[in-house]
Design an enzyme around this catalytic site. Structure first.
Site, short mmCIF file in Angstrom:
data_model
loop_
_atom_site.label_atom_id
_atom_site.label_comp_id
_atom_site.label_asym_id
_atom_site.label_seq_id
_atom_site.Cartn_x
_atom_site.Cartn_y
_atom_site.Cartn_z
CG ASP A 79 -2.07 -1.02 1.13
OD1 ASP A 79 -2.56 -1.10 0.04
OD2 ASP A 79 -2.55 -1.51 2.15
CB VAL B 63 9.92 13.35 16.68
CG1 VAL B 63 9.08 13.95 15.41
CG2 VAL B 63 10.28 11.94 16.32
CD GLU B 64 17.16 12.50 14.09
OE1 GLU B 64 17.63 13.19 12.86
OE2 GLU B 64 16.77 11.66 13.91
CB SER B 65 13.34 14.73 10.23
OG SER B 65 14.99 15.10 10.05
CG HIS C 285 -5.43 1.96 4.52
ND1 HIS C 285 -6.07 2.29 3.49
CD2 HIS C 285 -4.27 0.99 4.19
CE1 HIS C 285 -5.50 1.48 2.44
NE2 HIS C 285 -4.53 0.80 2.76
CD GLU C 286 -9.68 2.10 8.22
OE1 GLU C 286 -10.71 2.15 7.29
OE2 GLU C 286 -8.94 1.21 7.90
#
Length: 154
Positions: free
Chosen positions: A52, A67-69, A86-87
């Site tokens: 997906d 948060v560090e990328s 997906h949910e």
């Protein structure tokens, strides 16, 4: 079975991995002289092990932590081989980030390529309880997708 005019068997093909189940049912029905129907239920969202693709939008208002990328990318890449709906993926990503960052506000929106012509774009948001961000989360949820964007890349 002799008390009935007709007897028919129905098997639901829901994407089970053991196709042997269907074959055995077919053979038993044939031996018993029973008409056998197989209904394809794969449209109910089976997990197919097919990839997906999605664009994940993450927006947040930090409190004390960010948060560090690179870490975020590695975390998101871990979903490449993750078989789930997906949910569930979007909710898990949102909850994991809330647990990690304890942000004031966070939202995660997944825009997945359609399955069977149906686009599922789950949305998760969080506002820290007892702050104005709790109200912001509620407001954003009510307004989310109120005016859906035109999608021309699918």
């Amino acid at each position: 079975m002799q008390h009935y005019e007709t007897v028919e068997a129905v098997t639901f093909a829901y994407g089970q991995h053991h196709h042997l189940e269907i074959q055995i049912t077919r053979e038993i029905a044939k031996e018993q002289g029973i008409r056998h129907h197989i209904l394809d239920m794969s449209l109910l969202g089976q997990i197919t092990a097919q990839p997906d693709f999605a664009t994940i939008h993450i927006s947040y208002i930090p409190d004390k932590l960010c948060v560090e990328s690179k870490s975020l990318k590695l975390y998101l890449f871990s979903y490449r081989n993750h078989g789930d709906f997906h949910e569930n993926c979007i909710n898990t990503i949102g909850k994991d980030l809330v647990n990690l960052l304890d942000p004031r506000y966070l939202e995660v929106w997944g825009k997945f390529t359609p399955r069977g012509g149906i686009s599922i774009d789950p949305y998760y948001n969080y506002g820290k309880q007892g702050t104005k961000y709790e109200g912001l989360a509620e407001q954003r949820l009510f307004q989310h997708d109120l005016y859906p964007e035109k999608i021309d890349n699918r």
